[in-house]
Design an enzyme around this catalytic site. Sequence first.
Site, mmCIF file in Angstrom:
data_model
loop_
_atom_site.group_PDB
_atom_site.id
_atom_site.type_symbol
_atom_site.label_atom_id
_atom_site.label_comp_id
_atom_site.label_asym_id
_atom_site.label_seq_id
_atom_site.Cartn_x
_atom_site.Cartn_y
_atom_site.Cartn_z
ATOM 1 N N TYR A 1 0.836 -1.193 0.000
ATOM 2 C CA TYR A 1 0.000 0.000 0.000
ATOM 3 C C TYR A 1 0.883 1.260 0.000
ATOM 4 C CZ TYR A 1 -3.631 -3.429 0.679
ATOM 5 O OH TYR A 1 -4.469 -4.514 0.502
ATOM 6 N N ARG B 1 -6.499 -15.626 10.920
ATOM 7 C CA ARG B 1 -7.511 -16.615 10.535
ATOM 8 C C ARG B 1 -8.091 -17.350 11.742
ATOM 9 N NH1 ARG B 1 -3.355 -16.357 7.038
ATOM 10 N NH2 ARG B 1 -3.737 -16.357 4.779
#
Length: 366
Positions: A186, A322
């Site tokens: 980013y 996760r």
Amino acid sequence: MPTTLFSPVSLGSLTLPNRIALAPMTRARSSQSGNVPTALMAEYYAQRASAGLIVTEATQISSQGQGYSFTPGIHSPEQIAGWRLVTEAVHRARGRIMLQLWHVGRMSHESFHEDGRPVAPSALSPDAKVWVVDPETGVGTMVDSPVPRALETDEIAGIVEDYRKAAANAIAAGFDGVELHGANGYLIDQFLRRSSNQRHDRYGGPAENRIRFLVEVAEGVAAEIGAARVGIRLSPYITQRNMVDDEIIPTILKAAHEIDRIGLAYIHLVEADWDDAPDIPEDFRRDLRAAYSGRIIVAGRYGREKAEAILSAGLDIVAFGRSFIANPDLPRRLKEGLSLATFDGTKLFGGSADGYSTYPALEDAA
């Protein structure tokens, strides 16, 4: 007494009851229009408040900073009010929560920009995809990012100011601090790497110029809300999104010295978590520890045994992604050696409570 996942630790102005963090993960559940956080998001984060620290999903600092559909912002009054629902719910549950501040740069799509062109250090394609919802069908798919336009030098100060304002808005919304997203290809990361930054002004060329944007953002945000309430996420070993740069490790270490000088509370190290990713060399972690005296968080498919080993090696906090999605009571499950549920990857982005806040804690499952 040996340090474990369940030892308390100070982090800037906070005291964490354990060394387990909820990693920032894009979930794309904000309300439309306006990318406003919701009561459903407040429920999701409050369910995971037993983490020593929660770092929210990446949150755009401006409309220009958006790259994915339904991701929340922190630049409008409605967004600030929405995030206040989240922070109040987490604090009622006795949790601690940081907002991750995000400008995606070239990892975006023309539909989010009036002129159809994302911005970046240089007009170079990331050769990558972002998740975009078709406004007519309501279905989200991964679509190609276009070639961005290069930022003019005199535009960059405005983006630094957007970060400062976003940090102030985060504190107004009740957050305990902010994390600067300087990882995963980013905008901040794009400035760091020669593969994405081919500028010829004071923000390009040698490493001291390529770290300048990161330094200006960190200094601006620290001056606004206090360095003890600011962390930064970095991903030195990412190779995806056209981010390969054989000079990135010394560049990251140079940046770490500056982060230490500014006094940020932590560096959040994204360790590569895809299946064929390289192992992180121990000498890099040692060099980072030598360059930076604050707390270091690591994230990258850690289980309890691997997490305890990395803490024994001198790092401070381990972030779980996760496994924390499917196990809202993950700290308890890890501490008691209980079984872990598996998350449903098809429900990561967008949708309803299903696959988001519907994963039960142990008592509910029983």
